[in-house]
Design a protein around this motif. Structure first.
Motif, mmCIF file in Angstrom:
data_model
loop_
_atom_site.group_PDB
_atom_site.id
_atom_site.type_symbol
_atom_site.label_atom_id
_atom_site.label_comp_id
_atom_site.label_asym_id
_atom_site.label_seq_id
_atom_site.Cartn_x
_atom_site.Cartn_y
_atom_site.Cartn_z
ATOM 1 N N THR A 14 0.819 -1.189 -0.066
ATOM 2 C CA THR A 14 -0.092 -0.015 0.147
ATOM 3 C C THR A 14 0.822 1.245 0.039
ATOM 4 O O THR A 14 0.521 2.323 -0.862
ATOM 5 N N TRP A 15 1.799 1.249 0.769
ATOM 6 C CA TRP A 15 2.856 2.374 0.865
ATOM 7 C C TRP A 15 4.244 2.046 0.209
ATOM 8 O O TRP A 15 4.802 1.055 0.199
ATOM 9 N N PRO A 16 4.867 3.055 -0.715
ATOM 10 C CA PRO A 16 6.266 2.655 -0.918
ATOM 11 C C PRO A 16 7.011 2.626 0.144
ATOM 12 O O PRO A 16 7.205 3.255 1.247
ATOM 13 N N SER A 17 8.331 1.863 -0.241
ATOM 14 C CA SER A 17 9.108 1.608 0.983
ATOM 15 C C SER A 17 10.100 3.019 1.068
ATOM 16 O O SER A 17 10.270 3.707 -0.214
ATOM 17 N N ASN A 29 13.632 -1.327 -7.679
ATOM 18 C CA ASN A 29 12.778 -2.132 -8.318
ATOM 19 C C ASN A 29 11.320 -2.029 -7.481
ATOM 20 O O ASN A 29 10.243 -2.002 -8.199
ATOM 21 N N ARG A 30 11.252 -2.063 -6.101
ATOM 22 C CA ARG A 30 10.087 -1.609 -5.495
ATOM 23 C C ARG A 30 9.499 -0.286 -6.102
ATOM 24 O O ARG A 30 8.151 -0.275 -6.294
ATOM 25 N N MET A 31 10.336 0.758 -6.046
ATOM 26 C CA MET A 31 9.636 2.069 -6.420
ATOM 27 C C MET A 31 9.098 2.020 -7.862
ATOM 28 O O MET A 31 8.053 2.649 -8.115
ATOM 29 N N HIS A 32 9.847 1.360 -8.822
ATOM 30 C CA HIS A 32 9.490 1.357 -10.269
ATOM 31 C C HIS A 32 8.123 0.504 -10.268
ATOM 32 O O HIS A 32 7.285 1.052 -10.977
ATOM 33 N N ASP A 33 7.981 -0.580 -9.467
ATOM 34 C CA ASP A 33 6.572 -1.380 -9.697
ATOM 35 C C ASP A 33 5.443 -0.766 -8.976
ATOM 36 O O ASP A 33 4.380 -0.600 -9.486
ATOM 37 N N TYR A 34 5.872 0.069 -7.619
ATOM 38 C CA TYR A 34 4.877 0.654 -6.917
ATOM 39 C C TYR A 34 4.397 1.968 -8.110
ATOM 40 O O TYR A 34 3.272 2.129 -8.155
ATOM 41 N N ILE A 35 5.062 2.600 -8.506
ATOM 42 C CA ILE A 35 4.849 3.905 -9.473
ATOM 43 C C ILE A 35 4.025 3.431 -10.632
ATOM 44 O O ILE A 35 3.035 3.893 -10.935
ATOM 45 N N ASN A 36 4.470 2.339 -11.382
ATOM 46 C CA ASN A 36 3.851 1.650 -12.467
ATOM 47 C C ASN A 36 2.367 1.327 -12.059
ATOM 48 O O ASN A 36 1.749 1.431 -12.870
ATOM 49 N N ALA A 37 2.108 0.678 -10.995
ATOM 50 C CA ALA A 37 1.037 0.200 -10.563
ATOM 51 C C ALA A 37 0.156 1.089 -10.231
ATOM 52 O O ALA A 37 -1.173 1.152 -10.624
ATOM 53 N N ASP A 39 0.169 4.720 -11.602
ATOM 54 C CA ASP A 39 -0.227 5.373 -12.716
ATOM 55 C C ASP A 39 0.932 5.143 -13.643
ATOM 56 O O ASP A 39 2.123 5.596 -13.461
ATOM 57 N N SER A 40 0.727 4.762 -14.653
ATOM 58 C CA SER A 40 1.802 4.366 -15.571
ATOM 59 C C SER A 40 2.290 5.564 -16.361
ATOM 60 O O SER A 40 3.614 5.638 -16.762
ATOM 61 N N GLU A 41 1.352 6.431 -16.464
ATOM 62 C CA GLU A 41 1.792 7.657 -17.177
ATOM 63 C C GLU A 41 2.742 8.413 -16.370
ATOM 64 O O GLU A 41 3.533 9.180 -16.884
ATOM 65 N N LEU A 42 2.629 8.500 -15.020
ATOM 66 C CA LEU A 42 3.501 8.850 -13.966
ATOM 67 C C LEU A 42 4.980 8.516 -14.308
ATOM 68 O O LEU A 42 5.811 9.250 -14.555
ATOM 69 N N TRP A 43 5.067 7.230 -14.541
ATOM 70 C CA TRP A 43 6.394 6.617 -14.693
ATOM 71 C C TRP A 43 7.155 7.304 -16.241
ATOM 72 O O TRP A 43 8.313 7.616 -16.055
ATOM 73 N N ASP A 44 6.097 7.377 -17.033
ATOM 74 C CA ASP A 44 6.639 8.124 -18.546
ATOM 75 C C ASP A 44 7.228 9.332 -18.295
ATOM 76 O O ASP A 44 8.299 9.681 -18.733
ATOM 77 N N ILE A 45 6.492 10.333 -17.293
ATOM 78 C CA ILE A 45 6.755 11.484 -16.883
ATOM 79 C C ILE A 45 8.280 11.406 -16.177
ATOM 80 O O ILE A 45 9.188 12.415 -16.251
#
Length: 72
Positions: A14-17, A29-37, A39-45
């Motif tokens: 529920t919360w990022p580490s 890796n955890r942050m990548h997965d969390y942000i992608n889950a 909002d995938s557009e946020l990861w693109d930004i």
């Protein structure tokens, strides 16, 4: 990649580490997965930078793109 102590599978997603200066590869890796889950557009930004609106300004035959201001 080794997980830090007390952070094995089954922990809350529920919360990022928080990054504490150790285990960067695991945290990344955890942050990548969390942000992608979330909002995938946020990861693109994050990768490409924000979209900056521009407008074309013509000066005779020369056309240039400039950043739009709030008044435009």
């Amino acid at each position: 990649m080794t997980a830090p102590p007390n952070m094995e599978e089954g922990q809350s997603s529920t919360w990022p580490s928080h990054f504490n200066g150790q285990y960067y590869g695991w945290w990344k890796n955890r942050m990548h997965d969390y942000i992608n889950a979330e909002d995938s557009e946020l990861w693109d930004i994050i990768l490409d930078g924000p979209y900056i609106p521009t407008k074309e300004v013509k000066d005779g035959e020369l056309t240039t793109n400039v950043v739009k201001t709030k008044k435009d």
